[in-house]
Design a protein around this motif. Structure first.
Motif, mmCIF file in Angstrom:
data_model
loop_
_atom_site.group_PDB
_atom_site.id
_atom_site.type_symbol
_atom_site.label_atom_id
_atom_site.label_comp_id
_atom_site.label_asym_id
_atom_site.label_seq_id
_atom_site.Cartn_x
_atom_site.Cartn_y
_atom_site.Cartn_z
ATOM 1 N N ALA A 124 0.818 -1.218 0.225
ATOM 2 C CA ALA A 124 0.419 -0.279 -0.113
ATOM 3 C C ALA A 124 0.885 1.102 0.193
ATOM 4 O O ALA A 124 1.475 1.744 1.379
ATOM 5 C CB ALA A 124 -0.888 0.183 1.363
ATOM 6 N N TRP A 125 1.341 1.491 -1.393
ATOM 7 C CA TRP A 125 2.163 2.930 -1.908
ATOM 8 C C TRP A 125 2.039 4.507 -1.344
ATOM 9 O O TRP A 125 1.813 4.286 -2.882
ATOM 10 C CB TRP A 125 3.479 2.358 -2.675
ATOM 11 N N PHE A 126 1.798 4.829 -0.556
ATOM 12 C CA PHE A 126 0.716 5.995 -0.171
ATOM 13 C C PHE A 126 -0.677 6.185 -0.466
ATOM 14 O O PHE A 126 -1.470 6.653 -1.221
ATOM 15 C CB PHE A 126 1.670 7.272 -0.903
ATOM 16 N N SER A 127 -1.801 4.848 0.066
ATOM 17 C CA SER A 127 -2.520 5.182 -0.939
ATOM 18 C C SER A 127 -3.759 4.102 0.836
ATOM 19 O O SER A 127 -5.083 4.138 0.533
ATOM 20 C CB SER A 127 -2.481 3.188 -1.340
ATOM 21 N N ILE A 128 -2.922 4.269 1.858
ATOM 22 C CA ILE A 128 -3.986 4.441 2.863
ATOM 23 C C ILE A 128 -3.802 5.957 3.534
ATOM 24 O O ILE A 128 -4.913 6.152 4.829
ATOM 25 C CB ILE A 128 -3.409 3.816 4.374
ATOM 26 N N ILE A 129 -3.120 7.133 2.589
ATOM 27 C CA ILE A 129 -3.855 8.164 2.819
ATOM 28 C C ILE A 129 -4.709 9.226 2.957
ATOM 29 O O ILE A 129 -5.411 10.368 3.007
ATOM 30 C CB ILE A 129 -2.961 9.386 2.298
ATOM 31 N N HIS A 130 -5.865 8.260 2.240
ATOM 32 C CA HIS A 130 -7.532 9.499 2.161
ATOM 33 C C HIS A 130 -8.068 8.457 2.881
ATOM 34 O O HIS A 130 -9.879 9.168 2.836
ATOM 35 C CB HIS A 130 -7.997 8.647 0.613
ATOM 36 N N THR A 131 -7.911 7.700 3.598
ATOM 37 C CA THR A 131 -9.124 6.650 4.613
ATOM 38 C C THR A 131 -9.518 7.142 6.391
ATOM 39 O O THR A 131 -8.415 7.739 6.765
ATOM 40 C CB THR A 131 -8.644 5.392 4.573
ATOM 41 N N PRO A 132 -10.559 7.820 6.817
ATOM 42 C CA PRO A 132 -10.349 8.681 7.446
ATOM 43 C C PRO A 132 -9.498 7.665 8.819
ATOM 44 O O PRO A 132 -9.587 6.417 8.726
ATOM 45 C CB PRO A 132 -11.997 8.821 7.681
ATOM 46 N N GLN A 133 -9.464 7.987 9.753
ATOM 47 C CA GLN A 133 -9.335 7.792 10.833
ATOM 48 C C GLN A 133 -10.122 6.681 11.606
ATOM 49 O O GLN A 133 -8.796 5.253 11.676
ATOM 50 C CB GLN A 133 -8.580 8.401 12.338
ATOM 51 N N ASP A 134 -11.075 6.089 11.806
ATOM 52 C CA ASP A 134 -12.740 5.788 11.811
ATOM 53 C C ASP A 134 -12.283 4.346 11.281
ATOM 54 O O ASP A 134 -13.008 3.190 11.669
ATOM 55 C CB ASP A 134 -13.331 5.627 12.644
ATOM 56 N N ARG A 135 -12.353 4.078 10.324
ATOM 57 C CA ARG A 135 -11.569 3.299 8.678
ATOM 58 C C ARG A 135 -11.253 2.512 8.495
ATOM 59 O O ARG A 135 -10.741 1.852 8.629
ATOM 60 C CB ARG A 135 -12.526 3.748 7.655
#
Length: 215
Positions: free
Chosen positions: A117-128
Motif C-alpha cells: 500500500a504505497w501512499f494509498s492509506i492516506i485518504h482513509t478516515p482514521q475511524d476506518r
C-alpha cells in the motif's frame, strides 16, 4: 449498501487527474534511492518466503507495480479509480490491473504472499483504518509480507484544483507509532520501520515506510 463518501470523493479526484498524475510522477523513483531500497527489501522477503501472488493496493497508474514486476514478483495492481486502472493497463499491458477498494478486496482469505500500500492509506478516515488493516491481514497468507508508505504528520493536507482540475481531496498524514499500532492490533508483526527526510524540491514532509508480516 451506500458507498462511503470518502471513497466516492477519492475516485472522482483520481479519475480527473489520472493522466496528469502519471506524467508528473512517472520517474519519481529515480531520485528516491531509499524508496527503491524498501521496495527491493520487500521483494526479497517475499521471494525468500517462497514467493506467490502479490498485489499493490491503490496502484494508481502502475509505476510501482511495474517496478516490483521488474524485481521478479508475481504482481498485479488494484485501484479505486477506473481512470487510473485504464491508464495502468495501457501503460503496462503485460500486467493485470483491476478496480477495487481496500475496504473490501475481491480476494480470497490468504490469497497473497505480499501486499503493498504505497501512499494509498492516506485518504482513509482514521475511524476506518482498522477495517483496512483487518483486510490486509485477511488477504495475506501466513508468512506473507506487507509494505506500507505514508507521509508523516498530524494535520491533513487539503489539495484543491490539482493540475487545474475542479476537484479536491484530503491527504491524511500519519505518525509511524500510530500506524505500527494499527498493524499490530490487526495481528501483524512489524519487521522494519524507516522514516526519511523529504527530498529537497520534491516533498514537504518526512516519509515513512513500514514492513510487516502475518505470523
Amino acid at each position: 449498501m451506500t458507498e462511503p463518501e470518502f471513497l466516492t470523493t477519492a475516485r472522482a479526484f483520481y479519475d480527473a487527474i489520472a493522466a496528469d498524475y502519471a506524467d508528473r510522477y512517472r520517474d519519481e523513483l529515480a531520485v528516491k534511492p531509499l524508496d527503491r531500497a524498501m521496495l527491493a527489501s520487500f521483494a526479497e522477503l517475499v521471494q525468500a518466503s517462497g514467493g506467490g501472488p502479490v498485489a499493490e493496493l491503490g496502484c494508481g497508474p502502475g509505476r510501482v507495480t511495474a517496478h516490483l514486476d521488474g524485481l521478479g514478483l508475481e504482481i498485479s495492481g488494484i485501484d479505486l479509480s477506473p481512470g487510473m486502472v485504464a491508464l495502468a493497463r495501457r501503460t503496462h499491458p503485460g500486467l493485470r490491473f483491476e478496480v477495487g477498494s481496500m475496504l473490501g478486496l475481491d480476494l480470497a482469505d490468504g490469497a497473497l504472499a505480499g501486499a503493498v500500500a504505497w501512499f494509498s492509506i492516506i485518504h482513509t478516515p482514521q475511524d476506518r483504518l482498522p477495517e483496512v488493516f483487518a483486510e490486509f491481514h485477511r488477504v495475506l497468507a501466513p508468512g506473507g509480507h506487507l509494505l506500507l508508505a505514508f507521509q508523516v504528520g498530524d494535520e491533513p493536507l487539503r489539495v484543491e484544483r490539482p493540475f487545474g482540475h475542479p476537484v479536491a481531496l484530503d491527504f491524511r498524514r500519519q505518525q509511524p507509532d500510530h500506524i505500527t499500532a494499527l498493524a499490530r492490533t490487526a495481528g501483524l508483526e512489524i519487521t522494519a520501520r524507516l522514516v526519511r527526510e523529504p527530498v529537497a524540491g520534491v516533498e514537504k514532509t518526512p516519509q515513512a515506510y513500514l514492513l510487516a508480516r502475518k505470523p
